[in-house]
Each structure stands twice: as C-alpha cells, then as structure tokens.
Design an enzyme around this catalytic site. Structure first.
Site, short mmCIF file in Angstrom:
data_model
loop_
_atom_site.label_atom_id
_atom_site.label_comp_id
_atom_site.label_asym_id
_atom_site.label_seq_id
_atom_site.Cartn_x
_atom_site.Cartn_y
_atom_site.Cartn_z
CE1 TYR A 156 97.15 -40.98 -11.68
CE2 TYR A 156 96.28 -41.35 -9.48
CZ TYR A 156 96.08 -41.21 -10.83
OH TYR A 156 94.81 -41.28 -11.35
CE LYS A 184 94.83 -37.77 -8.77
NZ LYS A 184 94.31 -39.09 -9.22
O1 MN9 Z 1 92.09 -40.34 -9.64
C1 MN9 Z 1 89.83 -40.57 -10.29
N1 MN9 Z 1 90.06 -42.00 -10.24
C2 MN9 Z 1 89.77 -42.77 -11.30
C3 MN9 Z 1 91.03 -39.82 -9.84
O2 MN9 Z 1 89.27 -42.31 -12.29
C4 MN9 Z 1 90.07 -44.22 -11.14
C5 MN9 Z 1 88.66 -40.20 -9.43
O3 MN9 Z 1 88.48 -38.80 -9.56
C6 MN9 Z 1 87.37 -40.94 -9.84
O4 MN9 Z 1 87.15 -40.72 -11.22
C7 MN9 Z 1 86.19 -40.41 -9.05
C8 MN9 Z 1 84.90 -41.17 -9.42
O5 MN9 Z 1 84.99 -42.50 -8.99
O6 MN9 Z 1 86.47 -40.59 -7.67
#
Ligand code: MN9
Length: 315
Positions: A156, A184
């Site tokens: 990740y 990921k």
């Molecule tokens: O990893 C999420 N990353 C963070 C997944 O929250 C830093 C994303 O789904 C973000 O929330 C999304 C909105 O910026 O891209």
C-alpha cells in the site's frame, strides 16, 4: 527451491520453495469507513449496514482497516475487532482485503494472522513508518507479513500519509518479490504508475486516487480502491466499464460526478465528509476519532447540496 544464487530472497530466507504468486481477487474495492459510536468506540453493529450499502452498489469487495478506516487511530485489538466483524458482516458477498500495515513488523504480522483466520482473501500493508527504515528492512517486513498471512500481499503505497517515499525502482523491487501479489498506488504520478504497470504485468496494480481513476483505467490499472467508493462505488464500476467499451463520454461524465464530490470532501476533510454523507444517506457511521474535528458547517452545507442533487437526499 531454485539452486544457489538463483534462489530468491524469500527462498534464501525460508529455505523453502516459493509457492506460485497468489492473486488478489476483484477489481473495484471500497476503502471502508469504520463506524464509531458517539464516544468514538468501534460501532460493530453498524458495520453490516455499511457493508450492505457499499456492496449494493456493485463493487467487488471491501478493503478494511486502511487510511479511510482510521486504522492508525486504533489499537491493535480494535483493528482486529473491525477485521473480524467486517468478515462476519460481509457473509461471503464480496472479496475481503485486510490492511494490516503498522509501525512494527510485530503488529503487522499479528494482524496478518488475524486476517487469515477471519477468512480474508488478501492482505495489504503500508511500509513501516515513523522510524527511517532501510529498503532491506522494509522488504523483510513485507516478507514476514506474507509468510504469516499465507495470503496474497499488496503493498500500500501512500507516501502523502506515511511519509515513506519509496523510489520507483524500490517499488518495482518489492513488486518483483514472489511474496508480493500487487500494489495499491495512492499517489498522483501516472508516469510512475505506468512504469510499475509495465514492470510487473503479472501482478495486480490498483489505483488509489479516485479523482484520477479514468486516467488510470486508460493506463491499464487492474482496478481501484478508494474512500469515495463507500458512497458512489457504482460510479467507478461505471467508469471502468465505459472505458473498456470505448465510451469516453460516459466515463468522463461519471468521473465528473466523482470530482464534484471530492472537491467538497477536500473542504470537509475526506473521512469527516464521507462519514457525514453516509449518515445522511441512511447509513449511520458516527463521527471520526480525534484528533479529527467535525467538518466545518459551511463545507457541510455544500455537501448537503451535492447529496440532494446527486443522491436525491434532502438537505
Ligand atoms: O487511498 C484514498 N486516499 C486518501 C485512498 O484518503 C489519502 C483516496 O480514496 C482519496 O480519499 C480520494 C480523494 O482524494 O482519492
């Protein structure tokens, strides 16, 4: 086991032949919120209704205990409770990926074992953080997790939150490990993501920046894992299908819906805003855990308007 210097690092480490790389199932997975009570305890009874809502919108599975799940604000026992309760709530209706990353290999391995015992299909882990570890120490951490879980392991990569900025060649090095099944990738460097994609065509690469998903699909991502998939997972399923069908107009329209939500969430705070939105659509998930503060009211007013317009939820 391959002889001599042909032996991989894992084979040298374990002295055992490596199994074939197990595959991470599915393509579109929601980075699941963790419901909390008003005093910020884990609200296990609220996990099933949340899983029901998410899975009803056509995603393939649940990514449990990650950034969006506020896992880094929880004890190991609370994280274990969430993993077990979510597996029970899912009732085999979707793929289950457990995020088990931690500052210590000790905790990550313990959570990996718990995930395996709870019937998860794969595990994921941020690199170890806080202390500055060498690449070899990070690689050892991932091998230990894979060995403990006996499940497909996903790196990740989210440097904006972990502060661990692995270089592209280091990410490729981890992906080439037979114990690693995929990544990921939560960053906004599509050039780097495409280099990873090209370097490991036999591994699964998931894109984690929801606002760029349309571009990642065009770049060959195997899927997406994101926070806004809790509320609008159907949008990302739709983007993937539209791009595959060559219908870029539909894909852009759906990505524009995602952008409309994310622009507001960047004002409310992503997790804070999503928790507010889930409760508004009838899936109570409670507040965020401190240090998070409640979202500012002016931003919530914008979110109310978006929900009314896009989800037919009256403000
Ligand atoms: O990893 C999420 N990353 C963070 C997944 O929250 C830093 C994303 O789904 C973000 O929330 C999304 C909105 O910026 O891209």
């Amino acid at each position: 086991m391959r002889a001599g210097t042909d032996a991989s690092p894992l084979e040298r480490l374990t002295g055992r032949p490596e199994e074939g790389v197990m595959e991470i199932p599915g393509s579109i997975h929601a980075a699941m919120l963790t419901p909390l009570t008003e005093d910020a305890g884990v609200a296990t009874a609220a996990i099933e209704p949340l899983a029901d809502f998410i899975l009803s919108r056509g995603v393939d599975g649940l990514y449990v205990g990650g950034s969006t799940g506020e896992a880094m604000l929880m004890s190991r026992d609370e994280r274990a409770e969430v993993l077990r309760a979510t597996s029970a709530a899912a009732q085999g209706r979707g793929a289950l990926i457990a995020h088990v990353g931690a500052a210590s290999t000790h905790d990550a391995v313990a959570l990996a074992r718990i995930a395996a015992d709870a019937g998860y299909d794969a595990v994921a882990a941020v690199p170890p953080f806080y202390y500055k570890f060498s690449f070899d120490e990070i690689a050892d951490y991932y091998r230990a997790i894979a060995d403990a879980a006996g499940l497909p392991l996903m790196v990740y990569n989210i440097p904006a939150l972990t502060g661990v900025a692995l270089q592209t060649d280091e990410l490729i090095g981890l992906l080439l490990e037979s114990s690693v099944a995929g990544i990921k990738y939560t960053a906004k460097d599509l050039f780097e993501f495409t280099r990873l994609r090209e370097a490991v065509p036999d591994k699964k690469c998931f894109f984690g920046s929801d606002e760029m998903f349309i571009a990642a699909v065009a770049a060959g991502t195997d899927g997406g894992i994101g926070s806004t998939y809790n509320l609008i997972g159907d949008v990302y399923v739709g983007i993937q299908r539209a791009v595959a069908a060559g219908d870029l107009e539909t894909a852009r329209r759906l990505q524009a819906k995602s952008h409309g939500l994310i622009k507001i969430l960047l004002e409310t705070g992503v997790v804070e805003g999503l928790k507010y939105a889930m409760t508004k659509v009838g899936v109570p998930v409670g507040p965020c855990r401190r240090p998070f503060r409640p979202a500012p009211s002016h931003a919530l007013a914008k979110l109310d308007a978006w929900l009314d317009a896009e989800m037919r939820i009256a403000a």
